[in-house]
Design a protein around this motif. Structure first.
Motif, mmCIF file in Angstrom:
data_model
loop_
_atom_site.group_PDB
_atom_site.id
_atom_site.type_symbol
_atom_site.label_atom_id
_atom_site.label_comp_id
_atom_site.label_asym_id
_atom_site.label_seq_id
_atom_site.Cartn_x
_atom_site.Cartn_y
_atom_site.Cartn_z
ATOM 1 N N TYR A 4 0.846 -1.188 0.000
ATOM 2 C CA TYR A 4 0.000 0.000 0.000
ATOM 3 C C TYR A 4 0.884 1.242 0.000
ATOM 4 O O TYR A 4 2.101 1.169 0.226
ATOM 5 C CB TYR A 4 -0.906 0.014 1.235
ATOM 6 C CG TYR A 4 -0.161 0.107 2.550
ATOM 7 C CD1 TYR A 4 0.158 1.346 3.114
ATOM 8 C CD2 TYR A 4 0.239 -1.050 3.230
ATOM 9 C CE1 TYR A 4 0.856 1.427 4.310
ATOM 10 C CE2 TYR A 4 0.919 -0.973 4.422
ATOM 11 C CZ TYR A 4 1.235 0.271 4.961
ATOM 12 O OH TYR A 4 1.913 0.349 6.136
ATOM 13 N N GLU A 5 0.258 2.404 -0.253
ATOM 14 C CA GLU A 5 0.904 3.697 -0.101
ATOM 15 C C GLU A 5 -0.022 4.588 0.716
ATOM 16 O O GLU A 5 -1.230 4.623 0.481
ATOM 17 C CB GLU A 5 1.185 4.349 -1.453
ATOM 18 C CG GLU A 5 2.215 3.634 -2.289
ATOM 19 C CD GLU A 5 2.478 4.344 -3.611
ATOM 20 O OE1 GLU A 5 3.176 5.366 -3.608
ATOM 21 O OE2 GLU A 5 1.952 3.874 -4.636
ATOM 22 N N LEU A 6 0.556 5.321 1.667
ATOM 23 C CA LEU A 6 -0.208 6.208 2.529
ATOM 24 C C LEU A 6 0.305 7.630 2.336
ATOM 25 O O LEU A 6 1.481 7.907 2.541
ATOM 26 C CB LEU A 6 -0.060 5.777 3.992
ATOM 27 C CG LEU A 6 -0.940 6.479 5.023
ATOM 28 C CD1 LEU A 6 -2.420 6.244 4.735
ATOM 29 C CD2 LEU A 6 -0.596 6.000 6.431
ATOM 30 N N ILE A 222 -2.196 -3.891 10.037
ATOM 31 C CA ILE A 222 -3.246 -2.919 10.314
ATOM 32 C C ILE A 222 -2.718 -1.533 9.973
ATOM 33 O O ILE A 222 -1.688 -1.106 10.510
ATOM 34 C CB ILE A 222 -3.693 -2.987 11.778
ATOM 35 C CG1 ILE A 222 -4.347 -4.341 12.064
ATOM 36 C CG2 ILE A 222 -4.673 -1.852 12.096
ATOM 37 C CD1 ILE A 222 -4.743 -4.536 13.510
ATOM 38 N N VAL A 223 -3.396 -0.843 9.076
ATOM 39 C CA VAL A 223 -2.965 0.479 8.604
ATOM 40 C C VAL A 223 -3.982 1.511 9.061
ATOM 41 O O VAL A 223 -5.162 1.420 8.730
ATOM 42 C CB VAL A 223 -2.846 0.511 7.067
ATOM 43 C CG1 VAL A 223 -2.388 1.896 6.599
ATOM 44 C CG2 VAL A 223 -1.886 -0.566 6.582
ATOM 45 N N LYS A 224 -3.523 2.495 9.824
ATOM 46 C CA LYS A 224 -4.385 3.589 10.250
ATOM 47 C C LYS A 224 -4.323 4.710 9.223
ATOM 48 O O LYS A 224 -3.233 5.102 8.793
ATOM 49 C CB LYS A 224 -3.954 4.105 11.625
ATOM 50 C CG LYS A 224 -4.887 5.184 12.178
ATOM 51 C CD LYS A 224 -4.514 5.576 13.595
ATOM 52 C CE LYS A 224 -5.501 6.604 14.149
ATOM 53 N NZ LYS A 224 -5.184 6.971 15.566
ATOM 54 N N VAL A 225 -5.500 5.217 8.829
ATOM 55 C CA VAL A 225 -5.595 6.318 7.870
ATOM 56 C C VAL A 225 -6.188 7.512 8.609
ATOM 57 O O VAL A 225 -7.410 7.651 8.721
ATOM 58 C CB VAL A 225 -6.476 5.936 6.653
ATOM 59 C CG1 VAL A 225 -6.388 7.015 5.581
ATOM 60 C CG2 VAL A 225 -6.063 4.580 6.089
ATOM 61 N N PRO A 226 -5.337 8.394 9.154
ATOM 62 C CA PRO A 226 -5.844 9.512 9.962
ATOM 63 C C PRO A 226 -6.529 10.574 9.097
ATOM 64 O O PRO A 226 -6.516 10.504 7.858
ATOM 65 C CB PRO A 226 -4.579 10.082 10.616
ATOM 66 C CG PRO A 226 -3.500 9.078 10.370
ATOM 67 C CD PRO A 226 -3.894 8.357 9.131
ATOM 68 N N GLU A 227 -7.092 11.558 9.770
ATOM 69 C CA GLU A 227 -7.742 12.683 9.085
ATOM 70 C C GLU A 227 -6.749 13.364 8.143
ATOM 71 O O GLU A 227 -5.610 13.661 8.518
ATOM 72 C CB GLU A 227 -8.247 13.678 10.119
ATOM 73 C CG GLU A 227 -9.078 14.810 9.556
ATOM 74 C CD GLU A 227 -9.762 15.611 10.646
ATOM 75 O OE1 GLU A 227 -9.647 16.855 10.614
ATOM 76 O OE2 GLU A 227 -10.398 15.000 11.534
ATOM 77 N N TYR A 229 -5.545 12.024 5.363
ATOM 78 C CA TYR A 229 -4.670 11.070 4.685
ATOM 79 C C TYR A 229 -5.435 10.316 3.594
ATOM 80 O O TYR A 229 -6.673 10.219 3.624
ATOM 81 C CB TYR A 229 -4.100 10.058 5.677
ATOM 82 C CG TYR A 229 -2.914 10.563 6.471
ATOM 83 C CD1 TYR A 229 -1.648 10.001 6.304
ATOM 84 C CD2 TYR A 229 -3.060 11.591 7.398
ATOM 85 C CE1 TYR A 229 -0.557 10.449 7.039
ATOM 86 C CE2 TYR A 229 -1.981 12.047 8.132
ATOM 87 C CZ TYR A 229 -0.728 11.471 7.952
ATOM 88 O OH TYR A 229 0.343 11.915 8.673
ATOM 89 N N LEU A 230 -4.673 9.750 2.662
ATOM 90 C CA LEU A 230 -5.210 8.953 1.562
ATOM 91 C C LEU A 230 -4.426 7.656 1.486
ATOM 92 O O LEU A 230 -3.192 7.660 1.469
ATOM 93 C CB LEU A 230 -5.081 9.729 0.246
ATOM 94 C CG LEU A 230 -5.323 8.958 -1.057
ATOM 95 C CD1 LEU A 230 -6.767 8.488 -1.151
ATOM 96 C CD2 LEU A 230 -4.961 9.828 -2.260
ATOM 97 N N LEU A 231 -5.142 6.535 1.452
ATOM 98 C CA LEU A 231 -4.524 5.215 1.346
ATOM 99 C C LEU A 231 -4.769 4.652 -0.047
ATOM 100 O O LEU A 231 -5.909 4.591 -0.503
ATOM 101 C CB LEU A 231 -5.110 4.267 2.402
ATOM 102 C CG LEU A 231 -4.667 2.804 2.337
ATOM 103 C CD1 LEU A 231 -3.185 2.661 2.635
ATOM 104 C CD2 LEU A 231 -5.498 1.944 3.294
#
Length: 265
Positions: A4-6, A222-227, A229-231
């Motif tokens: 993935y890319e974050l 487990i990947v967190k996507v905070p406010e 951000y784009l995953l």
């Protein structure tokens, strides 16, 4: 291939993700071009333009964006989306308030054509089109050959595939779009859609977080996507959304559209 890319979009303005033709964008994608206006005052495009192959999308989260699409002047109010089909001339001509919006082009390619005219001709065309006033209701649909406008505060436009190929309000073969807005966990649990651990054999999925955060299981991470951000999850990578913090607001995009979802046990 990475799993993935974050991307952290919080401090970024302008074009962020682009094709090989967008030399100034920090990130690359041949499928999806993304730009952002991050709480800026209204602006005006210098010319009308159109795209020969790509769909262009304006997603307004705050403020108002004033756009001419063909011969129609519309006000995109807070929490609304505009889709402009290829070959249809359009231009941003102003707005109101501090504007936060995302601009997207699908696919990402060098197909922008400027309508060549003098500055006075451009201004005269704007005056002529707006003389009878703006279309104050962005919920009145454009001709389907021109595009699509939707109010994202309407319940029927939320937490479903709004744009895509199957049971949607606007059909296109180029991408799927869903706007997600849940105030509470109970509201999310009452929603009929349940995510499964899955992958796509041909398409890429993009998960935006506009408010609070979400977590996805990507392979065994487990990947967190905070406010803010784009995953990006490329094709072939198993994933599943596993949690949100509330109130949650975000969007999901998949491109290109294929019947390629593989559900895993």
């Amino acid at each position: 291939m990475t799993d993935y890319e974050l991307f952290n979009l919080n401090e970024l303005n302008g074009w962020i993700i682009g094709s090989e033709f967008e030399k100034n964008t920090p990130f690359y994608s041949s499928l999806f071009q993304l730009g952002r206006t991050n709480y800026l005052y209204p602006w005006k495009d210098p010319k009308f333009h159109y795209h020969t192959e790509s769909i262009e999308i304006y997603l307004v989260l705050q403020g108002e964006l004033w756009v001419i699409v063909d011969e129609i002047a519309v006000i995109l109010k807070e929490k609304s989306i505009l889709l402009v089909q290829p070959g249809i001339f359009h231009s941003v001509i102003g707005g109101k308030g501090l504007i936060q919006h995302f601009g997207m082009k699908i696919p990402s390619m060098e197909d922008k054509k400027i309508i060549k005219e003098e500055k006075d001709d451009y201004e005269n065309k704007i005056e002529k089109i707006t003389k009878s006033g703006f279309n104050q209701s962005p919920y009145k649909q454009l001709d389907r050959n021109h595009g699509f406008i939707a109010d994202l505060k309407e319940e029927s436009n939320i937490n479903c595939w709004l744009i895509g190929l199957w049971e949607v309000k606007y059909k296109t073969e180029k991408f799927c779009f869903a706007y997600i807005n849940f105030d509470t966990l109970e509201e999310k649990n009452a929603h009929i859609h349940q995510d499964h651990f899955h992958y796509h054999s041909e398409s890429t999925e993009w998960y935006f977080t506009f408010k609070n955060s979400q977590e996805l299981l990507v392979n065994d991470t487990i990947v967190k996507v905070p406010e803010g951000y784009l995953l990006k999850i490329p094709k072939g990578i198993p994933h599943k959304q596993i949690s949100m913090s509330f109130p949650f607001e975000g969007a999901t995009i998949r491109t290109p559209i294929q019947d390629d979802k593989i559900i895993l046990s």
